[in-house]
Design a protein around this motif. Structure first.
Motif, mmCIF file in Angstrom:
data_model
loop_
_atom_site.group_PDB
_atom_site.id
_atom_site.type_symbol
_atom_site.label_atom_id
_atom_site.label_comp_id
_atom_site.label_asym_id
_atom_site.label_seq_id
_atom_site.Cartn_x
_atom_site.Cartn_y
_atom_site.Cartn_z
ATOM 1 N N UNK A 95 0.809 -1.219 0.000
ATOM 2 C CA UNK A 95 0.000 0.000 0.000
ATOM 3 C C UNK A 95 0.843 1.270 0.000
ATOM 4 N N UNK A 96 1.989 1.225 0.697
ATOM 5 C CA UNK A 96 2.816 2.432 0.840
ATOM 6 C C UNK A 96 3.424 2.814 -0.506
ATOM 7 N N UNK A 97 3.788 4.095 -0.618
ATOM 8 C CA UNK A 97 4.416 4.538 -1.862
ATOM 9 C C UNK A 97 5.820 5.105 -1.634
ATOM 10 N N UNK A 98 6.269 5.156 -0.394
ATOM 11 C CA UNK A 98 7.594 5.711 -0.103
ATOM 12 C C UNK A 98 8.673 4.645 -0.288
ATOM 13 N N UNK A 99 9.904 5.092 -0.472
ATOM 14 C CA UNK A 99 11.017 4.151 -0.591
ATOM 15 C C UNK A 99 11.345 3.557 0.776
ATOM 16 N N UNK A 100 11.138 4.344 1.839
ATOM 17 C CA UNK A 100 11.415 3.849 3.190
ATOM 18 C C UNK A 100 10.103 3.648 3.934
ATOM 19 N N UNK A 101 9.961 2.481 4.549
ATOM 20 C CA UNK A 101 8.760 2.151 5.316
ATOM 21 C C UNK A 101 9.043 2.415 6.793
ATOM 22 N N UNK A 102 8.123 3.086 7.468
ATOM 23 C CA UNK A 102 8.314 3.456 8.874
ATOM 24 C C UNK A 102 7.140 2.944 9.706
ATOM 25 N N UNK A 103 7.466 2.245 10.800
ATOM 26 C CA UNK A 103 6.422 1.694 11.673
ATOM 27 C C UNK A 103 6.744 2.089 13.109
ATOM 28 N N UNK A 104 5.770 2.660 13.801
ATOM 29 C CA UNK A 104 5.970 3.033 15.204
ATOM 30 C C UNK A 104 5.129 2.118 16.089
ATOM 31 N N UNK A 105 5.773 1.541 17.099
ATOM 32 C CA UNK A 105 5.095 0.611 18.011
ATOM 33 C C UNK A 105 5.479 0.969 19.446
ATOM 34 N N UNK A 106 4.815 0.321 20.393
ATOM 35 C CA UNK A 106 5.193 0.494 21.793
ATOM 36 C C UNK A 106 6.268 -0.551 22.130
ATOM 37 N N UNK A 107 7.218 -0.194 22.999
ATOM 38 C CA UNK A 107 8.291 -1.158 23.311
ATOM 39 C C UNK A 107 7.744 -2.438 23.939
ATOM 40 N N UNK A 108 6.514 -2.351 24.503
ATOM 41 C CA UNK A 108 5.932 -3.538 25.145
ATOM 42 C C UNK A 108 5.162 -4.430 24.166
ATOM 43 N N UNK A 109 5.002 -4.010 22.917
ATOM 44 C CA UNK A 109 4.255 -4.822 21.932
ATOM 45 C C UNK A 109 5.194 -5.860 21.308
ATOM 46 N N UNK A 110 5.547 -6.860 22.114
ATOM 47 C CA UNK A 110 6.585 -7.821 21.698
ATOM 48 C C UNK A 110 6.184 -8.599 20.447
ATOM 49 N N UNK A 111 4.878 -8.927 20.312
ATOM 50 C CA UNK A 111 4.463 -9.724 19.155
ATOM 51 C C UNK A 111 4.620 -8.945 17.854
ATOM 52 N N UNK A 112 4.421 -7.626 17.909
ATOM 53 C CA UNK A 112 4.585 -6.809 16.701
ATOM 54 C C UNK A 112 6.068 -6.600 16.411
#
Ligand SMILES: CC(C)(COP(=O)(O)OP(=O)(O)OC[C@H]1O[C@@H](n2cnc3c(N)ncnc32)[C@H](O)[C@@H]1OP(=O)(O)O)[C@@H](O)C(=O)NCCC(=O)NCCS
Length: 310
Positions: A95-112
């Motif tokens: 879906x994204x169109x950028x060359x770099x993909x960025x994902x922000x998560x919580x440090x406690x979301x170990x499964x992600x």
């Protein structure tokens, strides 16, 4: 139970996404129901920049992904179904169109985080991140209101003043009358938890909007702000304490707030919440990866991410 996937179609789907946030709420979860409402409705006209997909099983949402084009992802995945994190990441790449993909998560979301690492994402050392802070709603001091100000919940005629204080605090901001009206219409907004400090000239000098997740008895402060000319007079402390006491009366046992750390616009946030007894319990982490597939076509540029604070 089979898992199906479909695109977001409107506010009813946000309510379903909030259902997941409420069901899996814990100190390891990145999304409060109020944050989701505020982020989706604080601006109008951005739906084309925000492809969003829901994964469902047994009539409830079990994961969702929300892209901010060109290349940022916010997601929430039921920890009982960790395999869905990889599916969300796969959809993101398509879906994204950028060359770099960025994902922000919580440090406690170990499964992600495990899924991100399996997919080749690398943790970035960024100067700005969100600190997740909480405070039990016991022993809340009485607010001390600076002379001449009145601290009160907003009323039906206060829409324009709510917008004006927000826009001045977060200048330049895309919050408008129509967008704040959408916020006020969103679940679980309630005017008795939307507080302002009215100056002698009638302007709102500070605001504190609280969102209550009644099921988990957790209140979230979002947004909070004081006009630059009234800062360091105790106004934010007074309006936040008054709003927190109202949230306690409405059933909240705990409050959370997610200040951005390392951003020049919000340097006062961490010390303010510390001074009110909030303590950090988690923080956001940002992962990036260069995309492997060729984007189908460029998407519209988005100067603010899904979790922008203006
Ligand atoms: C953060 C903000 C809301 C604080 O508002 P304020 O009305 O100035 O805060 P108060 O006067 O009530 O401050 C209460 C206490 O918080 C702490 N504090 C507030 N701002 C501070 C700052 N810039 N630096 C250090 N401590 C600060 C102090 O302990 C202060 O008590 P003191 O003045 O007696 O030392 C205001 O700076 C603002 O609107 N910033 C931009 C928007 C923002 O960051 N909002 C929070 C987003 S989560």
């Amino acid at each position: 139970m089979p898992v199906t996937r479909r695109s977001y179609t409107g506010p009813g789907d946000l309510r379903a996404m909030q259902g997941l946030a409420q069901r899996i709420w814990s100190k390891s979860s990145s999304v409060h129901v109020g944050d989701l409402a505020w982020q989706r409705f604080q601006h109008v006209g951005r739906e084309a920049e925000w492809p969003t997909v829901l994964w469902e099983a047994g009539g409830e949402v079990v994961a969702w992904g929300w892209v901010s084009l060109p290349g940022e992802l916010g997601l929430l995945v039921d920890p009982a179904r960790p395999g869905l994190a990889s599916e969300v990441l796969g959809w993101f790449e398509d879906t994204a169109s950028a060359a770099e993909l960025t994902v922000t998560v919580l440090d406690a979301e170990k499964h992600v985080i495990a899924a991100l690492e399996r997919s080749g994402y690398a943790l970035q050392e960024r100067s700005a991140f969100q600190s997740y802070m909480s405070r039990l709603l016991v022993d809340l001091p009485e607010p001390v209101v600076p002379g001449g100000f009145t601290v009160r919940p907003v009323g039906p005629d206060d829409l324009e003043r709510c917008v004006a204080v927000h826009r001045a605090v977060w200048h330049p901001s895309r919050v408008t009358g129509p967008s704040y009206r959408n916020v006020m219409a969103a679940w679980p907004y309630h005017a008795r938890l939307d507080w302002a400090a009215e100056a002698p000239d009638g302007r709102f000098g500070a605001q504190c909007l609280i969102w209550l997740d009644e099921h988990n008895a957790v209140a979230e402060l979002e947004p909070v702000g004081t006009l630059p000319e009234f800062r360091r007079t105790g106004l934010a402390r007074a309006v936040c304490l008054a709003a927190l006491r109202a949230a306690h009366r409405a059933g909240a046992r705990e409050a959370v707030v997610y200040p951005v750390i390392g951003h020049p616009k919000s340097a006062g946030a961490l010390p303010l919440y510390r001074a009110m007894g909030f303590r950090p319990y988690a923080r956001t982490l940002t992962f990036t990866r260069t995309r492997r597939r060729i984007p189908p076509s460029p998407g519209p540029a988005s100067p603010e991410g899904a979790h922008s604070r203006t």
